[in-house]
Write a protein that holds these residues in place. Sequence first.
Motif, PDB file in Angstrom:
ATOM      1  N   CYS A 174     171.290  38.651  -4.393  1.00  0.00           N
ATOM      2  CA  CYS A 174     170.419  39.594  -4.005  1.00  0.00           C
ATOM      3  C   CYS A 174     169.023  38.884  -4.338  1.00  0.00           C
ATOM      4  N   ASP A 232     171.234  36.297   0.097  1.00  0.00           N
ATOM      5  CA  ASP A 232     171.040  37.784   0.189  1.00  0.00           C
ATOM      6  C   ASP A 232     171.268  37.895   1.735  1.00  0.00           C
ATOM      7  N   ILE A 233     171.441  39.377   2.018  1.00  0.00           N
ATOM      8  CA  ILE A 233     171.960  39.764   2.965  1.00  0.00           C
ATOM      9  C   ILE A 233     170.878  39.711   4.240  1.00  0.00           C
ATOM     10  N   SER A 234     169.541  39.799   3.620  1.00  0.00           N
ATOM     11  CA  SER A 234     168.486  39.805   4.779  1.00  0.00           C
ATOM     12  C   SER A 234     168.149  38.302   5.269  1.00  0.00           C
TER      13      SER A 234
END
Length: 378
Positions: free
Chosen positions: A124, A155-157
């Motif tokens: 994250c 991170d997922i974004s």
Amino acid sequence: MPRLPPSLFWRARREISPLAAQLLPACRDLESAANELRWIREHVQDTKSAIPNTLRVWKLVDKRARGVPLQYVLGTQPFGDLEIKCRPGVLIPRPETEAYTLYLASILSHSQPPTHSLSILDLCTGTGCIPLLLLHSLLTNPSTRDIPIHIHGVDISPHAVALARENQAHNTAVLHHLPPPSSSGVRYTLDFTQQDIFSPAFVPNFLLQDLRPKGPALDLLVSNPPYISPRDFATATARAVRNYEPRLALVPGHQRHHLSSDGSSPENEEDEEFGQRYGCRPEDIFYTRLREVAAALRPRRVLVEVGGWEQAQRVVGLFLGGGGSGSGDDAGGNYEVEIWRDEPAAGDRGEKVEIAGREVAVRGVGKGRAVYLCNDDV
Ligand SMILES: C[S@@+](CC[C@H](N)C(=O)[O-])C[C@H]1O[C@@H](n2cnc3c(N)ncnc32)[C@H](O)[C@@H]1O
């Protein structure tokens, strides 16, 4: 929030500038309005544009006066000795995160045998502020500057990953706060990848691609995950944060489909219900996953940020095996556990609490901010 008296606006106009009066509702006091106006003017002076400076100052003041966080207005936030670029869509780094990152780096430097290499995983990662500051601190400390350091941020974004890479380049090639990885005498790698840590493939991929740098163990798993409940986000989170910072970074939620253990899709369930189903409160969902990841990767040290004292205690209990999905693994059993307050480096008062039958040291002053686990025998 109390209303500001008209006399304060007159003082701002008279003693500072009409622009300071415009900033008052966002800044709340004269000193902050004066400081922010100065920073906006300095920023405009230091950056080139075809638009006249007075107009640019006016536009930025207008933006800030509408409540946009200063870091999005100026585009940066100092973080330790680094400058972190900030953009809407990615969480602004907080001073409390900076404080424990520096403390963590000092622990890593003091406890490191000189021949060892260091491997770090940041889940994250957002702007990449934690791995960048860890790297900078380790490279400037005589005990760790000559050992190979390998850091990976996830991170997922896609916006966050792009910004983290930009921040790496900004602090390396533009500001020279970090040496390039290829410079003589320096051996480090720093990579950022887009991944969902809830994906069942996350841990196998991590091990398969050998993202974990060479060596018997991961030295540090660090994470500042989303940890605010949907209810607190709606009722107790500052309006500027709610309106301008990404919910994805603050409130666990959309990851639900990965957590469904019986194949049904819980997408429409209430968050509270879903949290109970996974064996924890909705705001603690990430810690349940981080515990699973820690059990699989067996890092020497784990540091997770938390949102206060109550959550810190729950997370300690969870890592010591007293909660979560009840997988029965031994994520925290052999670890020394500590709770760090906002300023972990400030005065050791010998504070201790008992959680799940274990004595837990509490460091520093302020609110409960992080849970730290350490096992040097891993
Ligand atoms: C609280 S922010 C922390 C950002 C940064 N580490 C910091 O301290 O400023 C949480 C981050 O988690 C990311 N995130 C949310 N869900 C995720 C997931 N399932 N997998 C990986 N990252 C996720 C968000 O995009 C956001 O950047």
